[in-house]
Design a protein around this motif. Sequence first.
Motif, mmCIF file in Angstrom:
data_model
loop_
_atom_site.group_PDB
_atom_site.id
_atom_site.type_symbol
_atom_site.label_atom_id
_atom_site.label_comp_id
_atom_site.label_asym_id
_atom_site.label_seq_id
_atom_site.Cartn_x
_atom_site.Cartn_y
_atom_site.Cartn_z
ATOM 1 N N HIS A 11 0.844 -1.203 0.000
ATOM 2 C CA HIS A 11 0.000 0.000 0.000
ATOM 3 C C HIS A 11 0.878 1.252 0.000
ATOM 4 C CE1 HIS A 11 -2.555 3.198 1.625
ATOM 5 N NE2 HIS A 11 -3.582 2.520 1.130
ATOM 6 N N GLU A 12 1.914 1.263 0.828
ATOM 7 C CA GLU A 12 2.846 2.400 0.874
ATOM 8 C C GLU A 12 3.528 2.615 -0.474
ATOM 9 O OE1 GLU A 12 5.808 1.821 3.902
ATOM 10 O OE2 GLU A 12 4.316 1.658 5.502
ATOM 11 N N ILE A 13 3.971 1.518 -1.075
ATOM 12 C CA ILE A 13 4.672 1.611 -2.360
ATOM 13 C C ILE A 13 3.729 2.150 -3.438
ATOM 14 C CG2 ILE A 13 5.816 0.280 -4.189
ATOM 15 C CD1 ILE A 13 6.868 -1.571 -1.907
ATOM 16 N N ILE A 14 2.518 1.611 -3.500
ATOM 17 C CA ILE A 14 1.548 2.093 -4.491
ATOM 18 C C ILE A 14 1.242 3.564 -4.247
ATOM 19 C CG2 ILE A 14 -0.845 1.905 -5.310
ATOM 20 C CD1 ILE A 14 -0.607 -1.150 -4.798
ATOM 21 N N ARG A 15 1.022 3.930 -3.001
ATOM 22 C CA ARG A 15 0.720 5.335 -2.673
ATOM 23 C C ARG A 15 1.860 6.259 -3.120
ATOM 24 N NH1 ARG A 15 1.259 5.672 2.939
ATOM 25 N NH2 ARG A 15 3.364 6.306 2.409
ATOM 26 N N ASP A 16 3.102 5.833 -2.855
ATOM 27 C CA ASP A 16 4.256 6.674 -3.165
ATOM 28 C C ASP A 16 4.648 6.668 -4.644
ATOM 29 O OD1 ASP A 16 4.328 7.227 -0.457
ATOM 30 O OD2 ASP A 16 6.038 5.893 -0.050
ATOM 31 N N ARG A 17 4.507 5.552 -5.323
ATOM 32 C CA ARG A 17 4.989 5.412 -6.688
ATOM 33 C C ARG A 17 3.906 5.480 -7.769
ATOM 34 N NH1 ARG A 17 10.171 3.562 -7.354
ATOM 35 N NH2 ARG A 17 9.637 2.707 -9.401
ATOM 36 N N SER A 18 2.652 5.164 -7.398
ATOM 37 C CA SER A 18 1.652 4.921 -8.438
ATOM 38 C C SER A 18 0.323 5.641 -8.275
ATOM 39 C CB SER A 18 1.376 3.413 -8.520
ATOM 40 O OG SER A 18 2.542 2.721 -8.912
ATOM 41 N N PHE A 19 0.161 6.432 -7.248
ATOM 42 C CA PHE A 19 -1.108 7.111 -6.997
ATOM 43 C C PHE A 19 -0.902 8.613 -6.973
ATOM 44 C CE2 PHE A 19 -3.970 9.132 -3.876
ATOM 45 C CZ PHE A 19 -5.181 8.882 -4.487
ATOM 46 N N GLY A 20 -1.876 9.344 -7.498
ATOM 47 C CA GLY A 20 -1.768 10.797 -7.451
ATOM 48 C C GLY A 20 -3.093 11.477 -7.701
ATOM 49 N N TYR A 21 -3.104 12.762 -7.463
ATOM 50 C CA TYR A 21 -4.268 13.599 -7.720
ATOM 51 C C TYR A 21 -3.986 14.474 -8.921
ATOM 52 C CZ TYR A 21 -6.304 12.227 -3.269
ATOM 53 O OH TYR A 21 -6.851 11.501 -2.242
ATOM 54 N N GLY A 22 -5.011 14.764 -9.678
ATOM 55 C CA GLY A 22 -4.901 15.590 -10.872
ATOM 56 C C GLY A 22 -5.892 15.087 -11.887
ATOM 57 N N GLU A 23 -6.488 15.978 -12.658
ATOM 58 C CA GLU A 23 -7.508 15.558 -13.613
ATOM 59 C C GLU A 23 -6.891 14.763 -14.752
ATOM 60 O OE1 GLU A 23 -10.872 17.458 -16.482
ATOM 61 O OE2 GLU A 23 -10.743 18.197 -14.425
ATOM 62 N N ILE A 24 -7.484 13.601 -14.995
ATOM 63 C CA ILE A 24 -7.038 12.735 -16.089
ATOM 64 C C ILE A 24 -8.258 12.126 -16.783
ATOM 65 C CG2 ILE A 24 -4.840 12.113 -15.015
ATOM 66 C CD1 ILE A 24 -6.310 9.292 -14.611
ATOM 67 N N THR A 25 -8.029 11.609 -17.979
ATOM 68 C CA THR A 25 -9.046 10.840 -18.685
ATOM 69 C C THR A 25 -8.646 9.374 -18.591
ATOM 70 O OG1 THR A 25 -9.444 12.680 -20.190
ATOM 71 C CG2 THR A 25 -10.226 10.509 -20.889
ATOM 72 N N LEU A 26 -9.552 8.552 -18.079
ATOM 73 C CA LEU A 26 -9.299 7.128 -17.902
ATOM 74 C C LEU A 26 -9.502 6.372 -19.214
ATOM 75 C CD1 LEU A 26 -11.348 6.865 -14.599
ATOM 76 C CD2 LEU A 26 -8.860 7.048 -14.803
ATOM 77 N N ALA A 27 -9.048 5.124 -19.251
ATOM 78 C CA ALA A 27 -9.232 4.287 -20.447
ATOM 79 C C ALA A 27 -10.707 4.162 -20.807
ATOM 80 C CB ALA A 27 -8.622 2.909 -20.220
ATOM 81 N N SER A 28 -11.572 4.231 -19.796
ATOM 82 C CA SER A 28 -13.015 4.129 -20.025
ATOM 83 C C SER A 28 -13.580 5.388 -20.676
ATOM 84 C CB SER A 28 -13.729 3.901 -18.685
ATOM 85 O OG SER A 28 -13.563 5.039 -17.850
#
Length: 187
Positions: A11-28
């Motif tokens: 969870h720590e690794i994902i939070r630090d390396r792979s999660f963030g805030y900011g407007e994006i368009t998802l694959a969907s």
Amino acid sequence: MSNTTARARLHEIIRDRSFGYGEITLASGRKSNFYFNLKPTMCDPEGAALLAELTYEALKDDKLDYVGGLEMGAVPLAGALAQLSWMKGAPIGAFFVRKKPKEHGARLAIEGLTKTESLAGKRIVIVEDVTTTGGSAVKALDAVREAGAEVALVFTMVDRDEGASETFAAAGVPFRSLYKASEFLKG
């Protein structure tokens, strides 16, 4: 390391390396103000090992023959899980489904199998790094069903809780996740 400790560390690794805030368009096609890009976690030595270990533990009782999914997100997951399953003495083969078959060479949609191997009659799990509506995983699901496989379940590392459960229920396939997006969102 216990599963609880491994899960907390991942969870720590994902939070630090792979999660963030900011407007994006998802694959969907949907817009979101937060995102997960699990590639940095999947390519991190500790992150890759923990993803494989926790996924193996979550799936070890499902009597699987193969693990795979749609390129690109499923490729490192399936490979790491195949390697770990071999090391644990309970081998699960890996494959991946191309978004579209190559226009040269063998022109395969499903990669990773030899000419003598087939998914026909095999129990498989579709894995995915991040799932929103389930649309990407359904492409892999359809391809392996067309190849004659029995899809035991779809398993994702992070479920964004935006419709995938309903998508897979409609497809008649169980759906499970390692984490829910809500576990990473600020309270």
